[in-house]
Write a protein that holds these residues in place. Structure first.
Motif, PDB file in Angstrom:
ATOM      1  N   TRP A 260       0.836  -1.216   0.000  1.00  0.00           N
ATOM      2  CA  TRP A 260       0.000   0.000   0.000  1.00  0.00           C
ATOM      3  C   TRP A 260       0.862   1.254   0.000  1.00  0.00           C
ATOM      4  O   TRP A 260       0.608   2.207  -0.744  1.00  0.00           O
ATOM      5  CB  TRP A 260      -0.923  -0.038   1.210  1.00  0.00           C
ATOM      6  CG  TRP A 260      -1.701   1.211   1.477  1.00  0.00           C
ATOM      7  CD1 TRP A 260      -2.721   1.728   0.717  1.00  0.00           C
ATOM      8  CD2 TRP A 260      -1.553   2.086   2.599  1.00  0.00           C
ATOM      9  NE1 TRP A 260      -3.211   2.878   1.296  1.00  0.00           N
ATOM     10  CE2 TRP A 260      -2.509   3.121   2.455  1.00  0.00           C
ATOM     11  CE3 TRP A 260      -0.713   2.098   3.707  1.00  0.00           C
ATOM     12  CZ2 TRP A 260      -2.638   4.151   3.378  1.00  0.00           C
ATOM     13  CZ3 TRP A 260      -0.840   3.118   4.626  1.00  0.00           C
ATOM     14  CH2 TRP A 260      -1.790   4.133   4.463  1.00  0.00           C
ATOM     15  N   VAL A 261       1.910   1.269   0.828  1.00  0.00           N
ATOM     16  CA  VAL A 261       2.805   2.428   0.892  1.00  0.00           C
ATOM     17  C   VAL A 261       3.503   2.640  -0.446  1.00  0.00           C
ATOM     18  O   VAL A 261       3.550   3.761  -0.974  1.00  0.00           O
ATOM     19  CB  VAL A 261       3.843   2.244   2.020  1.00  0.00           C
ATOM     20  CG1 VAL A 261       4.903   3.345   1.953  1.00  0.00           C
ATOM     21  CG2 VAL A 261       3.152   2.267   3.387  1.00  0.00           C
TER      22      VAL A 261
ATOM     23  N   MET B 234      -0.358   5.295  -1.567  1.00  0.00           N
ATOM     24  CA  MET B 234      -1.312   5.622  -0.489  1.00  0.00           C
ATOM     25  C   MET B 234      -2.372   6.622  -0.939  1.00  0.00           C
ATOM     26  O   MET B 234      -2.748   7.532  -0.211  1.00  0.00           O
ATOM     27  CB  MET B 234      -0.572   6.154   0.748  1.00  0.00           C
ATOM     28  CG  MET B 234       0.443   5.196   1.328  1.00  0.00           C
ATOM     29  SD  MET B 234       1.303   5.846   2.775  1.00  0.00           S
ATOM     30  CE  MET B 234       2.304   7.144   2.027  1.00  0.00           C
TER      31      MET B 234
ATOM     32  N   ASN C  45      -7.041   5.563   1.774  1.00  0.00           N
ATOM     33  CA  ASN C  45      -6.611   5.073   3.078  1.00  0.00           C
ATOM     34  C   ASN C  45      -6.542   3.553   3.052  1.00  0.00           C
ATOM     35  O   ASN C  45      -7.076   2.907   2.147  1.00  0.00           O
ATOM     36  CB  ASN C  45      -7.508   5.595   4.213  1.00  0.00           C
ATOM     37  CG  ASN C  45      -8.932   5.091   4.130  1.00  0.00           C
ATOM     38  OD1 ASN C  45      -9.185   3.936   3.803  1.00  0.00           O
ATOM     39  ND2 ASN C  45      -9.881   5.963   4.432  1.00  0.00           N
ATOM     40  N   PHE C  46      -5.860   2.968   4.029  1.00  0.00           N
ATOM     41  CA  PHE C  46      -5.568   1.542   3.969  1.00  0.00           C
ATOM     42  C   PHE C  46      -6.833   0.697   3.936  1.00  0.00           C
ATOM     43  O   PHE C  46      -6.923  -0.282   3.190  1.00  0.00           O
ATOM     44  CB  PHE C  46      -4.684   1.135   5.149  1.00  0.00           C
ATOM     45  CG  PHE C  46      -4.289  -0.316   5.126  1.00  0.00           C
ATOM     46  CD1 PHE C  46      -3.277  -0.763   4.288  1.00  0.00           C
ATOM     47  CD2 PHE C  46      -4.939  -1.243   5.934  1.00  0.00           C
ATOM     48  CE1 PHE C  46      -2.925  -2.108   4.245  1.00  0.00           C
ATOM     49  CE2 PHE C  46      -4.582  -2.583   5.906  1.00  0.00           C
ATOM     50  CZ  PHE C  46      -3.573  -3.018   5.055  1.00  0.00           C
TER      51      PHE C  46
END
Length: 266
Positions: free
Chosen positions: A96-97, A101, A104-105
């Motif tokens: 995800w990073v 991003m 949001n996660f």
């Protein structure tokens, strides 16, 4: 002046010698990412106790709360085990990073689940979680957070400075509600990129870690199973200030704007 007087009164309630009670709360069940449970030991390893002692405080490490051991003794919770069934591993977080991003996660991981629905790689527990209309694992979370509430309350009642280290953001409702009992005029400065002020009616993910502030403020329209111990509304809106907000859900933002909560964004 009123805030200063309240702080001075709180200081006067601490026993001598002034002691920090370190309460490890390695709790991760309020959300879907593993790793938050590592923080208490990481904080110990950085030399936090030595830093407190240099500031003139005595140090008492109350150890880590044994959530897994407690859950294993509760027959009514066995259907919600193993706990890892709704977690994503750190490699998902790193992905995800690296992906920028943009969402949001929770939104990102839900999109991944949707794209893989029907495949063997999408666990049935996750599909059930997506469809749920209730807070994910509410009873298990509530029962676990009661342990945090009791530990913080015991430390505060004994006149110690309760330093609670999580763990995911769920623990805030437990630690703050316990301190509200000892310090009825408690005011909270909440430094966070997220407000954690969604409710079961507004949460996109239905994960409790995005809700503890709203729970403390009394914004829930229902009592969650497992949380019967929590006095919803124990923290008045006028005694909460957020600093550093930068990622707030639309409905969450509307509720904050309509409230007496102070918000400072970045």
């Amino acid at each position: 002046p009123e805030t200063i007087r309240a702080a001075q009164m709180a200081q006067s309630q601490l026993s001598e010698p002034r002691t920090v009670a370190f309460i490890g709360a390695p709790f991760q069940e309020g959300q879907n990412l593993q790793g938050t449970e590592l923080a208490p030991q990481a904080m110990r390893d950085t030399g936090l106790s030595a830093a407190a002692k240099r500031l003139g405080w005595a140090w008492q490490d109350d150890g880590d709360i044994d959530f897994a051991g407690y859950f294993a003794t509760q027959p009514s919770l066995q259907g919600q085990l193993p706990l890892d069934s709704h977690h994503d591993h750190l490699d998902s977080y790193r992905e995800w990073v690296l992906g920028g991003m943009r969402d949001n996660f929770s939104t990102w991981i839900q999109q991944r689940w949707s794209s893989s629905s029907g495949s063997a790689s999408a666990p049935a527990a996750r599909e059930k979680e997506e469809k749920a209309k209730e807070v994910v694992n509410a009873e298990l979370i509530g029962r676990g957070l009661k342990l945090v509430h009791d530990a913080v309350g015991a430390a505060a009642t004994a006149g110690r400075f309760a330093l609670t280290v999580g763990g995911d953001h769920s623990i805030a409702s437990a630690s703050i509600s316990a301190l509200c009992r000892t310090y009825p005029d408690l005011a909270v400065v909440w430094i966070d990129a997220h407000a954690d002020a969604n409710t079961p009616a507004t949460s996109p993910s239905m994960h409790y870690h995005g809700m503890p502030a709203a729970h403390l403020l009394g914004w829930f329209d229902r009592t969650l199973p497992g949380f019967e111990w929590l006095q919803a509304g124990c923290l008045p809106e006028s005694r909460l200030a957020f600093i550093g907000l930068r990622d707030v859900d639309p409905e969450e933002g509307r509720m904050l704007k309509a409230s007496d909560v102070r918000t400072y964004t970045m």
